[in-house]
Design an enzyme around this catalytic site. Structure first.
Site, PDB file in Angstrom:
ATOM      1  N   ASP A  99       0.863  -1.203   0.000  1.00  0.00           N
ATOM      2  CA  ASP A  99       0.000   0.000   0.000  1.00  0.00           C
ATOM      3  C   ASP A  99       0.891   1.243   0.000  1.00  0.00           C
ATOM      4  OD1 ASP A  99      -0.245  -0.901   3.369  1.00  0.00           O
ATOM      5  OD2 ASP A  99       0.545   1.060   2.776  1.00  0.00           O
ATOM      6  N   HIS A 153       8.573  -5.331  -1.609  1.00  0.00           N
ATOM      7  CA  HIS A 153       7.642  -6.303  -2.200  1.00  0.00           C
ATOM      8  C   HIS A 153       6.803  -5.663  -3.296  1.00  0.00           C
ATOM      9  CE1 HIS A 153       7.790  -9.029   1.614  1.00  0.00           C
ATOM     10  NE2 HIS A 153       8.884  -9.090   0.884  1.00  0.00           N
ATOM     11  N   SER A 162       5.514  -9.956  11.302  1.00  0.00           N
ATOM     12  CA  SER A 162       5.545 -11.209  12.072  1.00  0.00           C
ATOM     13  C   SER A 162       6.905 -11.882  12.025  1.00  0.00           C
ATOM     14  CB  SER A 162       4.491 -12.177  11.512  1.00  0.00           C
ATOM     15  OG  SER A 162       4.814 -12.465  10.150  1.00  0.00           O
ATOM     16  N   ASN A 215       5.556  -4.068  17.939  1.00  0.00           N
ATOM     17  CA  ASN A 215       4.560  -4.972  17.375  1.00  0.00           C
ATOM     18  C   ASN A 215       3.374  -5.083  18.328  1.00  0.00           C
ATOM     19  OD1 ASN A 215       4.354  -6.393  14.907  1.00  0.00           O
ATOM     20  ND2 ASN A 215       4.489  -8.345  15.994  1.00  0.00           N
TER      21      ASN A 215
HETATM   22  N1  APR Z   1      -0.160  -2.637  15.582  1.00  0.00           N
HETATM   23  C1  APR Z   1       1.059  -3.237  15.513  1.00  0.00           C
HETATM   24  N2  APR Z   1       1.264  -4.489  15.043  1.00  0.00           N
HETATM   25  C2  APR Z   1       0.184  -5.160  14.605  1.00  0.00           C
HETATM   26  C3  APR Z   1      -1.127  -4.617  14.645  1.00  0.00           C
HETATM   27  C4  APR Z   1      -1.270  -3.300  15.151  1.00  0.00           C
HETATM   28  N3  APR Z   1      -2.476  -2.707  15.228  1.00  0.00           N
HETATM   29  N4  APR Z   1      -1.988  -5.553  14.156  1.00  0.00           N
HETATM   30  C5  APR Z   1      -1.246  -6.629  13.821  1.00  0.00           C
HETATM   31  N5  APR Z   1       0.050  -6.401  14.102  1.00  0.00           N
HETATM   32  C6  APR Z   1       1.199  -7.292  13.900  1.00  0.00           C
HETATM   33  C7  APR Z   1       0.880  -8.748  14.141  1.00  0.00           C
HETATM   34  O1  APR Z   1       1.081  -9.068  15.502  1.00  0.00           O
HETATM   35  C8  APR Z   1       1.889  -9.452  13.240  1.00  0.00           C
HETATM   36  O2  APR Z   1       3.098  -9.693  13.933  1.00  0.00           O
HETATM   37  O3  APR Z   1       1.572  -7.192  12.550  1.00  0.00           O
HETATM   38  C9  APR Z   1       2.149  -8.436  12.125  1.00  0.00           C
HETATM   39  C10 APR Z   1       1.512  -8.842  10.812  1.00  0.00           C
HETATM   40  O4  APR Z   1       2.176 -10.011  10.383  1.00  0.00           O
HETATM   41  P1  APR Z   1       1.822 -10.589   8.930  1.00  0.00           P
HETATM   42  O5  APR Z   1       0.338 -10.639   8.780  1.00  0.00           O
HETATM   43  O6  APR Z   1       2.628 -11.841   8.767  1.00  0.00           O
HETATM   44  O7  APR Z   1       2.332  -9.481   7.918  1.00  0.00           O
HETATM   45  P2  APR Z   1       3.826  -9.230   7.445  1.00  0.00           P
HETATM   46  O8  APR Z   1       4.803  -9.543   8.531  1.00  0.00           O
HETATM   47  O9  APR Z   1       3.872  -7.863   6.866  1.00  0.00           O
HETATM   48  O10 APR Z   1       3.986 -10.307   6.245  1.00  0.00           O
HETATM   49  C11 APR Z   1       5.188 -10.255   5.519  1.00  0.00           C
HETATM   50  O11 APR Z   1       4.308 -11.865   3.933  1.00  0.00           O
HETATM   51  O12 APR Z   1       2.405 -12.476   2.849  1.00  0.00           O
HETATM   52  C12 APR Z   1       3.633 -11.891   2.681  1.00  0.00           C
HETATM   53  O13 APR Z   1       4.275 -10.296   1.098  1.00  0.00           O
HETATM   54  C13 APR Z   1       3.451 -10.484   2.217  1.00  0.00           C
HETATM   55  O14 APR Z   1       4.617  -8.500   2.896  1.00  0.00           O
HETATM   56  C14 APR Z   1       3.951  -9.644   3.386  1.00  0.00           C
HETATM   57  C15 APR Z   1       4.909 -10.583   4.078  1.00  0.00           C
END
Ligand code: APR
Length: 232
Positions: free
Chosen positions: A93, A108, A177, A201
């Site tokens: 985004d 990405h 994550s 996080n």
């Molecule tokens: N504030 C802070 N952290 C948050 C919040 C919030 N309001 N809500 C969720 N989180 C945290 C979660 O605890 C989790 O650790 O954000 C993280 C989201 O993890 P993922 O869903 O795995 O997303 P991300 O780490 O960006 O994934 C990495 O995987 O699917 C691929 O290309 C995609 O860029 C993505 C990559």
């Protein structure tokens, strides 16, 4: 001071964009192999287009949140002070940009961009995509795809990113994550270069124990407070 920030879906969660691996996340509803791999696109391109068309349309309805704005302000202020914030995001985004960040590295790719697999043409694109749409440059149909990095493809700007991590005073991972490499391995690059590391996080990530400092809570609360403390 030179700061490297790596952000993930958690920084955009409170803007209303779905994360991937949380409860209700995209990969708990869909199999990523169907909608976020080259094989999935080859198998059923219209299914992939539907997934990204919905996400692209949703982008127009959401706003940057206080975490995006705090990082935009941090980048600006560090620049004024002769330092820098290297803002690297896994997110596709453009909420960091809309939150005031002038330089964002999208490792990405970007949902607002489209690329032609046939001729390499790429540009901003706000409407829907389908296999019927022809490439504005080569005229072929069926080759246009979201200009994002799918699983199995190579993330962008990695040489520059690794160098920026090693040349920083502080590495902070925000809202990710720690499940997907090479992004999840950047904290190791920082540690090997003796760079201080911090995780912000909602809850501990998969590699939480690799961080010197850990701050937990919603990004819209923790990130602005962390930026204020850093700039004080
Ligand atoms: N504030 C802070 N952290 C948050 C919040 C919030 N309001 N809500 C969720 N989180 C945290 C979660 O605890 C989790 O650790 O954000 C993280 C989201 O993890 P993922 O869903 O795995 O997303 P991300 O780490 O960006 O994934 C990495 O995987 O699917 C691929 O290309 C995609 O860029 C993505 C990559």
């Amino acid at each position: 001071m030179r700061v490297f920030a790596l952000t993930g879906a958690g920084v955009s969660a409170e803007s209303g964009l779905s994360t991937f691996r949380d409860a209700g996340g995209a990969w708990t509803r869909l199999d990523f192999r169907d909608v976020a791999t080259p094989e999935g696109f080859a198998r059923d391109p219209e299914r992939v287009h539907a997934f990204y068309n919905a996400r692209r349309a949703n982008l127009a309805k959401v706003e940057p949140n206080a975490a995006h704005r705090a990082l935009g302000a941090l980048q600006q202020e560090l620049g004024v002070r002769g330092g820098r914030l290297y803002l690297c995001t896994q997110n596709v985004d453009e909420l960091h940009e809309r939150g005031g960040a002038a330089e964002v590295v999208h490792m990405h790719g970007e949902l607002r961009r489209v690329r032609c697999q046939a001729c390499g043409w790429a540009d901003l694109w706000s409407g829907d995509l389908s296999t019927a749409i022809t490439c504005p440059r080569c005229g072929r149909a069926g080759g246009l795809r979201p200009d994002v990095v799918w699983f199995g493809e190579t993330p962008l700007f990695m040489e520059e990113i690794w160098e920026a991590v090693a040349g920083s005073d502080l590495f902070v991972a925000i809202g990710t994550s720690g499940a997907v490499y090479p992004a999840a391995g950047l904290v190791e690059v920082a540690r090997r270069a003796r760079v201080r590391t911090c995780e912000i996080n909602l809850q501990p990530s998969d590699n939480a124990e690799r961080f010197d400092e850990r701050l937990y809570g919603p990004a819209t609360e923790v990130v602005p407070a962390w930026v204020a403390r850093l700039l004080a």
